[in-house]
Enzyme design. Structure first.
Site, PDB file in Angstrom:
ATOM      1  N   VAL A  18      33.860  42.688  45.503  1.00 31.13           N
ATOM      2  CA  VAL A  18      32.734  42.006  46.255  1.00 31.13           C
ATOM      3  C   VAL A  18      31.552  43.023  45.715  1.00 31.13           C
ATOM      4  CG1 VAL A  18      34.086  41.319  48.220  1.00 31.13           C
ATOM      5  CG2 VAL A  18      33.107  44.035  48.115  1.00 31.13           C
ATOM      6  N   ASP A  44      38.348  54.789  43.450  1.00 23.08           N
ATOM      7  CA  ASP A  44      38.984  53.320  43.162  1.00 23.08           C
ATOM      8  C   ASP A  44      39.716  53.354  41.611  1.00 23.08           C
ATOM      9  OD1 ASP A  44      39.690  50.743  42.553  1.00 23.08           O
ATOM     10  OD2 ASP A  44      37.726  49.846  43.614  1.00 23.08           O
TER      11      ASP A  44
END
Length: 362
Positions: A18, A44
């Site tokens: 996203v 991440d």
């Protein structure tokens, strides 16, 4: 977001794909341009923060971001490093030496209880989220002292939704689990010391394993408390205008609120820009070209009509998703809904991130 005094932490999270990294990096650029000493951190595993900033920010230490005079630093953490730190809490031989010794003195039941907790499996193969929690704890300790204590805005680019939710529930689970391990370990250690004392051996040496486990508990407690700090923390939900992403974001919001995590805004990314020929306009122009017998123009307009139909369908899908977001997260959830347009260029490097952020972070 910029005006609040003191140190503030922001976590940007949501479904994979996203644009969390672009949003995190652009928010950090925004803070730095407002005069805040800012650190943007990626936990991440995809390692996309370096790509977003167009420079290498790996290595485990804050790196000054190029392309700006603002006080902006970045840090990309490798989850494997955090896992390695976790594994150090497990003994190299899997506890075999302890088992053999305790069995020899008739206290094997204690080690069986310890084995039942499967601590070795927990530490050798950490559950999803534990590595990220450890990485965040390391950053918090890092900025609380030393040469980088000047940061007053820390932005985390987090892993996808499922990973983040598991991370939020880990500290309480592990605190209870490690507490049991520590108590059993202390019982075993006490029994072992009693036997050593019978033979005049030194029993004053502290239990290193217990100290390490207590240290792990302390780190996780720090993370747990930070997640729920209403004054210092804000979780920003990143979303795209699809029904699937909208529903997942609504569930994420409810989970965050259920965990007591401050969540106040959602950013809807990758919205289609306005303009371009409508389906009706393309159809009318195509009909005129056919009447005039302009085959070349007719071929061009057929392509325009095809694109117009595609864009019209996509816009309807996005409008349906936006309706869910405005209703479930905005009206019912009480979140501020910000919108970010889909650009025709890749958002990469400080100038692009600054331009992108101006349209998002008001």
């Amino acid at each position: 977001m910029c005006a609040a005094p003191g140190r503030r932490y922001f976590m940007v999270g949501g479904k994979g794909g996203v644009g969390k990294t672009s949003l995190s990096a652009s928010l950090a650029v925004r803070f730095a341009n407002a005069g805040h000493a800012t650190l943007v951190v990626s936990t991440d595993p995809a390692h996309s923060l370096s790509d977003s900033l167009a420079q290498d920010v790996t290595g485990g230490q804050p790196v000054r971001v190029e392309g700006t005079d603002a006080p902006l630093f970045a840090l990309e953490l490798d989850p494997e490093d955090a896992k390695a730190e976790i594994r150090q809490f497990a003994s190299a031989d899997g506890g075999k030496g302890v088992n053999d010794f305790m069995d020899s003195v008739g206290l094997g039941a204690f080690t069986q209880q310890l084995a039942d907790l499967k601590l070795g499996e927990l530490l050798d193969t950490p559950p999803p989220g534990l590595d990220e929690a450890m990485a965040i704890a390391k950053v918090v300790q890092f900025v609380d002292g030393g040469e980088f204590s000047q940061f007053d805005r820390i932005v985390f680019d987090t892993a996808p939704t499922g990973h983040t939710l598991r991370m939020l529930s880990l500290p309480d689970f592990l605190d209870a689990t490690i507490g049991k391990v520590v108590r059993l370990r202390q019982t075993i250690s006490g029994a072992g010391n009693a036997i050593k004392g019978m033979f005049g051996a030194d029993t004053s040496t502290p239990d290193e394993a217990v100290e390490k486990l207590e240290g792990l508990k302390k780190k996780l407690k720090t993370v747990s408390e930070l997640f729920r700090d209403q004054d210092k923390m804000e979780f920003v939900i990143a979303c795209i205008p699809t029904v699937m992403a909208a529903n997942e974001s609504a569930r994420l919001m409810e989970s965050l609120k259920g965990e007591g995590v401050p969540v106040r805004r959602v950013v809807v990314n990758q919205l289609l820009p306005g303009g371009g020929a409508s389906t009706t306009e393309a159809e009318e122009a195509l009909a005129e070209a056919k009447e005039r017998g302009d085959e070349k123009l007719e071929r061009v307009l057929k392509g325009v009509l095809k694109d117009a139909k595609f864009m019209a369908t996509k816009r309807k899908d996005q409008e349906r998703a936006l309706s869910i977001i405005d209703d479930e997260l905005g009206s019912k959830g009480g979140l501020s809904v910000a919108r970010a347009q889909l650009f025709d260029i890749e958002i990469r490097g400080v100038p692009a991130l600054q331009f992108f952020g101006m349209s998002v972070w008001q």
